[in-house]
Design an enzyme around this catalytic site. Structure first.
Site, PDB file in Angstrom:
ATOM      1  N   ASP A   8      63.568  69.505  73.688  1.00  0.00           N
ATOM      2  CA  ASP A   8      62.194  69.026  73.537  1.00  0.00           C
ATOM      3  C   ASP A   8      61.919  68.113  74.740  1.00  0.00           C
ATOM      4  OD1 ASP A   8      59.724  68.055  72.350  1.00  0.00           O
ATOM      5  OD2 ASP A   8      60.852  66.232  71.855  1.00  0.00           O
ATOM      6  N   ASP A  10      58.663  65.525  75.147  1.00  0.00           N
ATOM      7  CA  ASP A  10      58.055  64.218  74.876  1.00  0.00           C
ATOM      8  C   ASP A  10      58.872  63.424  73.863  1.00  0.00           C
ATOM      9  OD1 ASP A  10      55.508  64.168  76.436  1.00  0.00           O
ATOM     10  OD2 ASP A  10      55.254  66.063  75.394  1.00  0.00           O
ATOM     11  N   GLU A  54      43.958  68.269  70.564  1.00  0.00           N
ATOM     12  CA  GLU A  54      43.744  68.254  69.111  1.00  0.00           C
ATOM     13  C   GLU A  54      43.683  66.813  68.597  1.00  0.00           C
ATOM     14  OE1 GLU A  54      45.901  70.061  70.800  1.00  0.00           O
ATOM     15  OE2 GLU A  54      45.730  72.147  70.174  1.00  0.00           O
TER      16      GLU A  54
HETATM   17  C1  XBP Z   1      54.432  66.490  72.245  1.00  0.00           C
HETATM   18  C2  XBP Z   1      53.014  66.554  71.959  1.00  0.00           C
HETATM   19  C3  XBP Z   1      52.071  66.562  73.071  1.00  0.00           C
HETATM   20  C4  XBP Z   1      51.943  65.252  73.821  1.00  0.00           C
HETATM   21  C5  XBP Z   1      50.698  65.255  74.672  1.00  0.00           C
HETATM   22  O1  XBP Z   1      54.926  67.788  72.300  1.00  0.00           O
HETATM   23  O2  XBP Z   1      52.607  66.606  70.811  1.00  0.00           O
HETATM   24  O3  XBP Z   1      50.841  66.863  72.503  1.00  0.00           O
HETATM   25  O4  XBP Z   1      51.833  64.173  72.926  1.00  0.00           O
HETATM   26  O5  XBP Z   1      50.686  66.345  75.514  1.00  0.00           O
HETATM   27  P1  XBP Z   1      56.527  68.095  72.255  1.00  0.00           P
HETATM   28  P2  XBP Z   1      49.397  67.270  75.710  1.00  0.00           P
HETATM   29  O6  XBP Z   1      57.171  67.156  71.259  1.00  0.00           O
HETATM   30  O7  XBP Z   1      56.611  69.518  71.845  1.00  0.00           O
HETATM   31  O8  XBP Z   1      57.091  67.886  73.644  1.00  0.00           O
HETATM   32  O9  XBP Z   1      48.254  66.343  75.938  1.00  0.00           O
HETATM   33  O10 XBP Z   1      49.727  68.111  76.905  1.00  0.00           O
HETATM   34  O11 XBP Z   1      49.224  68.086  74.452  1.00  0.00           O
END
Ligand code: XBP
Length: 249
Positions: A8, A10, A54
């Site tokens: 993953d 973030d 979203e």
């Molecule tokens: C993390 C998310 C992302 C980020 C923001 O995804 O939910 O939406 O918070 O990025 P993951 P974006 O845990 O799968 O890495 O603005 O590009 O959506």
């Protein structure tokens, strides 16, 4: 037998939510001239909504200052999201978002052991590229056997699409891989895809229960202390051998 490690992004590779996306969202609000800002605590609650676009749309439903019509809110969310991603990339490129402890070591160990790795995230591809280019260099893609982002997996976590696509690209069955995650939505995506997961808690998700799909959970890949079940060598960072013990492979 573990045949691939699925990362993953973030919260797992780096503390991107608190120190990156949140800061960038607030810069986007100021630049676009919208009157609201997100506090760290409010952002923590908003993380229940997967996806930055979203998240913006959801938040606007509860703001009197936001456009009343759905089309107006969607257009503003698109504009803010694009601005936010630009600011996020600036933050990443400035070097303000280091990889989390233990991540560089585990990346290097997998490479040395020729264990295939994949990126499995539902964030915007540009965000991932900026982060990994900053820390792994211009040829970062070559380090991964598969890179799956929101571009390929628009059905965001907790939907399992991102993990199913990664497994398909690797040609592996779910039990042959192990995912590293930090958030409940990611764990749920793993559960639905049947992929065992190791959880390294992050700022916004400091506890997650160990259960059928979560083989182990602890505060950081950079230390063997504080893990459930306990790590074999509490003084050391979490390495491949430990991941194999926890995942039974
Ligand atoms: C993390 C998310 C992302 C980020 C923001 O995804 O939910 O939406 O918070 O990025 P993951 P974006 O845990 O799968 O890495 O603005 O590009 O959506």
């Amino acid at each position: 037998m573990i045949r691939a490690l699925l990362w993953d992004v973030d919260g797992t590779l780096a503390e991107t939510e608190r120190d990156g996306h949140l800061v960038a969202f607030n810069r986007a609000f100021a630049t676009a001239g919208v009157p609201w800002r997100w506090s760290a605590a409010h952002y923590g609650r908003l993380l229940e909504i997967a996806g930055g676009y979203e998240r913006l749309l959801y938040d606007m439903q509860h703001r009197d200052e936001a456009p009343a019509a759905a089309a107006g809110r969607e257009s503003l969310a698109r504009q803010l999201h694009q601005l936010k991603n630009g600011f996020y990339e600036d933050i990443v490129r400035s070097g303000e978002l280091p990889l989390r402890a233990g991540v560089p070591g585990l990346l290097a160990e997998c490479a040395a052991a020729r264990l295939p790795m994949a990126i499995a995230t539902t964030t915007t591809p540009g965000n991932v590229a900026a982060l990994l280019e900053r820390h792994l260099g211009g040829d970062w893609r070559g380090r991964f056997a598969a890179v799956v982002t929101a571009a390929e997996a628009p059905r965001k976590k907790p939907e399992p699409q991102v993990y199913r696509l990664a497994l398909g690209l690797l040609g592996l069955a779910p039990h042959e891989a192990v995912a590293i995650e930090d958030a409940p939505a990611g764990v749920e995506a793993c559960r639905r895809a049947g992929v065992p997961v190791i959880v390294a808690h992050s700022h916004y998700f400091p506890t997650l229960a160990v259960g059928a799909v979560v083989r182990a959970a602890g505060p950081s890949l950079g230390s063997g202390a504080g893990w459930r079940p306990s790590a074999e060598t509490p003084a050391a960072r979490i390495g491949l051998e430990q991941l194999r013990r926890w995942s039974g492979g």
